[in-house]
Write a protein that holds these residues in place. Structure first.
Motif, PDB file in Angstrom:
ATOM      1  N   GLY A 282       0.774  -1.231   0.000  1.00  0.00           N
ATOM      2  CA  GLY A 282       0.000   0.000   0.000  1.00  0.00           C
ATOM      3  C   GLY A 282       0.805   1.281   0.000  1.00  0.00           C
ATOM      4  O   GLY A 282       0.227   2.378   0.027  1.00  0.00           O
ATOM      5  N   ALA A 283       2.133   1.199  -0.039  1.00  0.00           N
ATOM      6  CA  ALA A 283       2.966   2.403  -0.041  1.00  0.00           C
ATOM      7  C   ALA A 283       2.905   3.081  -1.408  1.00  0.00           C
ATOM      8  O   ALA A 283       2.715   2.429  -2.440  1.00  0.00           O
ATOM      9  N   ARG A 284       3.124   4.385  -1.408  1.00  0.00           N
ATOM     10  CA  ARG A 284       3.094   5.154  -2.648  1.00  0.00           C
ATOM     11  C   ARG A 284       4.375   5.983  -2.747  1.00  0.00           C
ATOM     12  O   ARG A 284       4.635   6.851  -1.905  1.00  0.00           O
ATOM     13  N   VAL A 285       5.164   5.690  -3.777  1.00  0.00           N
ATOM     14  CA  VAL A 285       6.398   6.419  -4.044  1.00  0.00           C
ATOM     15  C   VAL A 285       6.150   7.302  -5.264  1.00  0.00           C
ATOM     16  O   VAL A 285       5.905   6.802  -6.364  1.00  0.00           O
ATOM     17  N   GLY A 286       6.178   8.595  -5.078  1.00  0.00           N
ATOM     18  CA  GLY A 286       5.856   9.516  -6.150  1.00  0.00           C
ATOM     19  C   GLY A 286       6.869   9.506  -7.283  1.00  0.00           C
ATOM     20  O   GLY A 286       7.876   8.786  -7.256  1.00  0.00           O
ATOM     21  N   ALA A 287       6.629  10.350  -8.271  1.00  0.00           N
ATOM     22  CA  ALA A 287       7.457  10.414  -9.473  1.00  0.00           C
ATOM     23  C   ALA A 287       8.842  10.977  -9.158  1.00  0.00           C
ATOM     24  O   ALA A 287       9.040  11.735  -8.202  1.00  0.00           O
ATOM     25  N   ALA A 288       9.807  10.592 -10.010  1.00  0.00           N
ATOM     26  CA  ALA A 288      11.152  11.176 -10.013  1.00  0.00           C
ATOM     27  C   ALA A 288      11.889  11.025  -8.693  1.00  0.00           C
ATOM     28  O   ALA A 288      12.649  11.901  -8.283  1.00  0.00           O
ATOM     29  N   ASN A 289      11.686   9.923  -7.999  1.00  0.00           N
ATOM     30  CA  ASN A 289      12.458   9.581  -6.816  1.00  0.00           C
ATOM     31  C   ASN A 289      13.491   8.518  -7.166  1.00  0.00           C
ATOM     32  O   ASN A 289      13.408   7.878  -8.222  1.00  0.00           O
ATOM     33  N   GLU A 290      14.448   8.334  -6.252  1.00  0.00           N
ATOM     34  CA  GLU A 290      15.455   7.301  -6.454  1.00  0.00           C
ATOM     35  C   GLU A 290      15.690   6.564  -5.148  1.00  0.00           C
ATOM     36  O   GLU A 290      16.209   7.134  -4.189  1.00  0.00           O
ATOM     37  N   LEU A 291      15.296   5.301  -5.118  1.00  0.00           N
ATOM     38  CA  LEU A 291      15.530   4.435  -3.960  1.00  0.00           C
ATOM     39  C   LEU A 291      16.652   3.478  -4.311  1.00  0.00           C
ATOM     40  O   LEU A 291      16.566   2.740  -5.299  1.00  0.00           O
ATOM     41  N   ASP A 292      17.695   3.492  -3.506  1.00  0.00           N
ATOM     42  CA  ASP A 292      18.876   2.693  -3.810  1.00  0.00           C
ATOM     43  C   ASP A 292      18.951   1.498  -2.864  1.00  0.00           C
ATOM     44  O   ASP A 292      18.055   1.241  -2.068  1.00  0.00           O
ATOM     45  N   HIS A 293      20.055   0.773  -2.937  1.00  0.00           N
ATOM     46  CA  HIS A 293      20.236  -0.477  -2.198  1.00  0.00           C
ATOM     47  C   HIS A 293      19.973  -0.296  -0.712  1.00  0.00           C
ATOM     48  O   HIS A 293      20.519   0.601  -0.072  1.00  0.00           O
ATOM     49  N   GLY A 294      19.135  -1.148  -0.167  1.00  0.00           N
ATOM     50  CA  GLY A 294      18.831  -1.144   1.250  1.00  0.00           C
ATOM     51  C   GLY A 294      17.646  -0.299   1.646  1.00  0.00           C
ATOM     52  O   GLY A 294      17.217  -0.332   2.804  1.00  0.00           O
ATOM     53  N   ALA A 295      17.094   0.466   0.717  1.00  0.00           N
ATOM     54  CA  ALA A 295      15.954   1.315   1.056  1.00  0.00           C
ATOM     55  C   ALA A 295      14.727   0.465   1.363  1.00  0.00           C
ATOM     56  O   ALA A 295      14.460  -0.529   0.693  1.00  0.00           O
ATOM     57  N   ARG A 296      13.974   0.871   2.381  1.00  0.00           N
ATOM     58  CA  ARG A 296      12.728   0.207   2.735  1.00  0.00           C
ATOM     59  C   ARG A 296      11.656   1.273   2.934  1.00  0.00           C
ATOM     60  O   ARG A 296      11.822   2.183   3.749  1.00  0.00           O
ATOM     61  N   VAL A 297      10.580   1.140   2.201  1.00  0.00           N
ATOM     62  CA  VAL A 297       9.456   2.053   2.326  1.00  0.00           C
ATOM     63  C   VAL A 297       8.358   1.311   3.070  1.00  0.00           C
ATOM     64  O   VAL A 297       7.889   0.266   2.616  1.00  0.00           O
ATOM     65  N   TRP A 298       7.926   1.830   4.200  1.00  0.00           N
ATOM     66  CA  TRP A 298       7.020   1.102   5.066  1.00  0.00           C
ATOM     67  C   TRP A 298       5.600   1.099   4.530  1.00  0.00           C
ATOM     68  O   TRP A 298       5.209   1.933   3.697  1.00  0.00           O
ATOM     69  N   CYS A 299       4.831   0.143   4.976  1.00  0.00           N
ATOM     70  CA  CYS A 299       3.470  -0.039   4.487  1.00  0.00           C
ATOM     71  C   CYS A 299       2.673   1.266   4.603  1.00  0.00           C
ATOM     72  O   CYS A 299       2.718   1.944   5.638  1.00  0.00           O
ATOM     73  N   ASP A 300       1.968   1.587   3.532  1.00  0.00           N
ATOM     74  CA  ASP A 300       1.064   2.743   3.467  1.00  0.00           C
ATOM     75  C   ASP A 300       1.778   4.091   3.543  1.00  0.00           C
ATOM     76  O   ASP A 300       1.125   5.127   3.681  1.00  0.00           O
ATOM     77  N   ALA A 301       3.115   4.102   3.465  1.00  0.00           N
ATOM     78  CA  ALA A 301       3.846   5.367   3.466  1.00  0.00           C
ATOM     79  C   ALA A 301       3.542   6.145   2.189  1.00  0.00           C
ATOM     80  O   ALA A 301       3.169   5.572   1.158  1.00  0.00           O
ATOM     81  N   ARG A 302       3.721   7.467   2.256  1.00  0.00           N
ATOM     82  CA  ARG A 302       3.516   8.338   1.104  1.00  0.00           C
ATOM     83  C   ARG A 302       4.765   9.181   0.898  1.00  0.00           C
ATOM     84  O   ARG A 302       5.152   9.972   1.760  1.00  0.00           O
ATOM     85  N   ILE A 303       5.419   9.017  -0.251  1.00  0.00           N
ATOM     86  CA  ILE A 303       6.602   9.790  -0.595  1.00  0.00           C
ATOM     87  C   ILE A 303       6.247  10.716  -1.755  1.00  0.00           C
ATOM     88  O   ILE A 303       5.868  10.248  -2.831  1.00  0.00           O
ATOM     89  N   PRO A 304       6.347  12.021  -1.569  1.00  0.00           N
ATOM     90  CA  PRO A 304       5.973  12.959  -2.633  1.00  0.00           C
ATOM     91  C   PRO A 304       6.893  12.857  -3.843  1.00  0.00           C
ATOM     92  O   PRO A 304       7.968  12.241  -3.790  1.00  0.00           O
ATOM     93  N   ASP A 305       6.497  13.475  -4.922  1.00  0.00           N
ATOM     94  CA  ASP A 305       7.327  13.522  -6.124  1.00  0.00           C
ATOM     95  C   ASP A 305       8.671  14.182  -5.801  1.00  0.00           C
ATOM     96  O   ASP A 305       8.736  15.177  -5.056  1.00  0.00           O
ATOM     97  N   ALA A 306       9.738  13.619  -6.379  1.00  0.00           N
ATOM     98  CA  ALA A 306      11.082  14.204  -6.304  1.00  0.00           C
ATOM     99  C   ALA A 306      11.490  14.549  -4.875  1.00  0.00           C
ATOM    100  O   ALA A 306      12.150  15.563  -4.622  1.00  0.00           O
ATOM    101  N   ALA A 307      11.121  13.695  -3.931  1.00  0.00           N
ATOM    102  CA  ALA A 307      11.387  14.005  -2.525  1.00  0.00           C
ATOM    103  C   ALA A 307      12.715  13.450  -2.036  1.00  0.00           C
ATOM    104  O   ALA A 307      13.336  14.030  -1.148  1.00  0.00           O
ATOM    105  N   ILE A 308      13.141  12.312  -2.559  1.00  0.00           N
ATOM    106  CA  ILE A 308      14.343  11.676  -2.026  1.00  0.00           C
ATOM    107  C   ILE A 308      15.194  11.104  -3.149  1.00  0.00           C
ATOM    108  O   ILE A 308      14.701  10.750  -4.224  1.00  0.00           O
ATOM    109  N   ARG A 309      16.477  11.045  -2.847  1.00  0.00           N
ATOM    110  CA  ARG A 309      17.370  10.327  -3.736  1.00  0.00           C
ATOM    111  C   ARG A 309      17.667   8.950  -3.175  1.00  0.00           C
ATOM    112  O   ARG A 309      17.733   7.972  -3.872  1.00  0.00           O
TER     113      ARG A 309
END
Length: 360
Positions: A328-355
Motif C-alpha cells: 500500500g505504499a506510494r512512491v511519487g514520481a522522479a524519486n530514487e531508492l537505492d540499495h537497502g531502502a525500505r518504504v514502510w506499508c502505506d507510506a507516502r513519498i511525494p514527487d522528487a522528494a528523495i534520492r
C-alpha cells in the motif's frame, strides 16, 4: 509413509516491511507463497504428512492450504502461543506425528530454498543408522552461520554457532537448515520451554555419543531471510535455476499472474514476477523483481532486484534498485531508492522528494 515437520513460525524481522502483514513463509515467491514451493518439493520426495509448526500470524496458513489434499498430502497445524526456538517448535510439533520410534522424520526450516534431493537425504540417513542427519553446504564466508565440521565418513565432530574469532572458523561447511531425525530422538527434546537445536540439542547429542551424520551437498541453496536473497530466490525459481513443482507457469525471463497488465514498451526480465492485477506502465523496465498483487509501476519507472508490496505504487520515472516497498505504499514520481531502502506499508513519498533513504 514419510513425515515432515516444517518450521513456519518466524516473524521474518529482516524482511520487514513485507512481513508486517504476512508471515515470511506466506510471502509470494515466483507467484505463490514460498511455503507452497517447500510443500510441493516435500511431496515430490514422498512426504505424505506435514506438520506445520506456526506461531506469528498463524491464522493465515490453514485458510490457504486447507487440509493439504489439493497438494496430495495431509497437513496438520500446530501453533505455539510463544516462540520456543527451533528445538521447542520441533518438540511441540512431534505430538502430531504418527511415525514409530525408529522412523525418519524430515525437519525443514521455513526460509530455505534448496535443490537438495530430500528423498536421497532420508535414504542416506537410514543407511548411516544416524540419530540425526544434517544437510550441510559450503559457503565462501561462514561467519554468519553454524559451522559443522565432519570426518571422512561424514560423522559430525562439533558445532560452532556463528564464530566470532578467526581461530573458530575451522570449516566452510555450514548447517543448511534441513534435517532427518530418528523419531525417538525428537521425543528427548525438552517440552514446553525454549530450545535451540543448534546450540543445545545437537551438541548434547554429540556429548552423549550419538551419531550425527553430515551430508555435504553443493546443489542450489539460499537462505531467504534478507530481502535481496528472497528476491533472488524468486527470480531463480522463475528462470528455472532451481526447480519447483509449484511454479504456476513455464520458466522464463518473467512470469505473469492472472490479470497482470503490461503496457506497450514495458520491458520485463531477469526472472521478474508480476502479481495478479498488477500493472506495469508503458516504457517501464522491471528486472529481477517481485511485483506483488495489485501493485503499479508507472510509465518510465525502473525497478531492479526489488520487491514491491501488494497494492503499492511506483511513480513515473522513479528508480528503485535493491529496495523493498511495503504493501500500500506510494512512491511519487522522479524519486530514487537505492540499495537497502525500505518504504514502510502505506507510506507516502511525494514527487522528487528523495534520492536515497534506508528507511522511509
Amino acid at each position: 509413509m514419510t513425515e515432515a515437520i516444517l518450521l513456519a513460525g518466524g516473524k521474518g524481522s529482516r524482511l520487514r516491511p513485507v512481513t508486517l502483514r504476512t508471515p515470511k513463509p506466506m510471502v509470494p515467491a515466483a507467484g505463490v507463497p514460498f511455503l507452497a514451493h517447500q510443500l510441493a518439493r516435500a511431496r515430490a520426495a514422498g512426504v505424505t504428512h506435514v506438520v506445520l509448526a506456526t506461531s506469528y500470524l498463524a491464522e493465515v496458513f490453514e485458510p490457504y492450504f486447507g487440509d493439504g489434499s489439493a497438494l496430495g498430502m495431509r497437513l496438520t497445524y500446530v501453533t505455539e502461543d510463544r516462540p520456543l526456538g527451533t528445538g521447542g517448535a520441533v518438540r511441540g510439533a512431534a505430538d502430531a506425528l504418527e511415525s514409530g520410534p525408529a522412523d525418519p522424520v524430515l525437519v525443514l526450516n521455513g526460509d530455505i530454498l534448496t535443490g537438495l534431493d530430500l528423498a536421497g537425504l532420508v535414504r542416506g540417513h537410514l543407511r548411516a543408522g544416524a540419530a540425526v542427519t544434517l544437510h550441510l553446504t559450503r559457503v565462501d564466508d561462514p561467519r554468519e552461520y553454524g559451522l559443522v565440521p565432519t570426518d571422512g565418513t561424514g560423522r559430525v565432530l562439533r558445532f560452532t554457532e556463528k564464530p566470532q574469532r578467526p581461530e573458530e572458523i575451522v570449516t566452510d561447511q555450514i548447517n543448511a537448515g534441513c534435517y532427518v531425525f530418528r523419531r525417538e530422538v525428537i521425543d528427548t527434546v525438552p517440552a514446553g520451554r525454549p530450545v535451540s537445536v543448534e546450540r543445545e540439542t545437537f551438541p548434547g547429542l554429540l556429548a552423549s555419543g550419538a551419531l550425527l551424520h553430515g551430508v555435504v551437498d553443493r546443489s542450489y541453496w539460499r537462505d531467504l531471510g534478507r530481502p535481496a536473497c528472497f528476491v533472488q530466490a524468486s527470480a531463480d525459481l522463475v528462470r528455472g535455476v532451481v526447480a519447483s513443482p509449484a511454479l504456476p507457469g513455464p520458466t522464463g525471463e518473467y512470469l505473469l499472474m492472472p490479470g497482470a497488465r503490461i503496457e506497450e514498451g514495458a520491458v520485463l526480465g531477469g526472472g521478474t514476477v508480476v502479481g495478479a492485477g498488477a500493472r506495469i506502465g508503458a516504457g517501464a523496465v522491471v528486472e529481477g523483481s517481485v511485483v506483488l498483487d495489485g501493485a503499479r509501476v508507472d510509465e518510465g519507472a525502473r525497478v531492479h532486484a526489488s520487491m514491491l508490496g501488494a497494492g503499492s505504487y511506483v511513480g513515473r520515472g522513479t528508480t528503485v534498485t535493491g529496495a523493498v516497498v511495503g504493501d500500500g505504499a506510494r512512491v511519487g514520481a522522479a524519486n530514487e531508492l537505492d540499495h537497502g531502502a525500505r518504504v514502510w506499508c502505506d507510506a507516502r513519498i511525494p514527487d522528487a522528494a528523495i534520492r536515497f533513504s534506508p528507511d522511509c
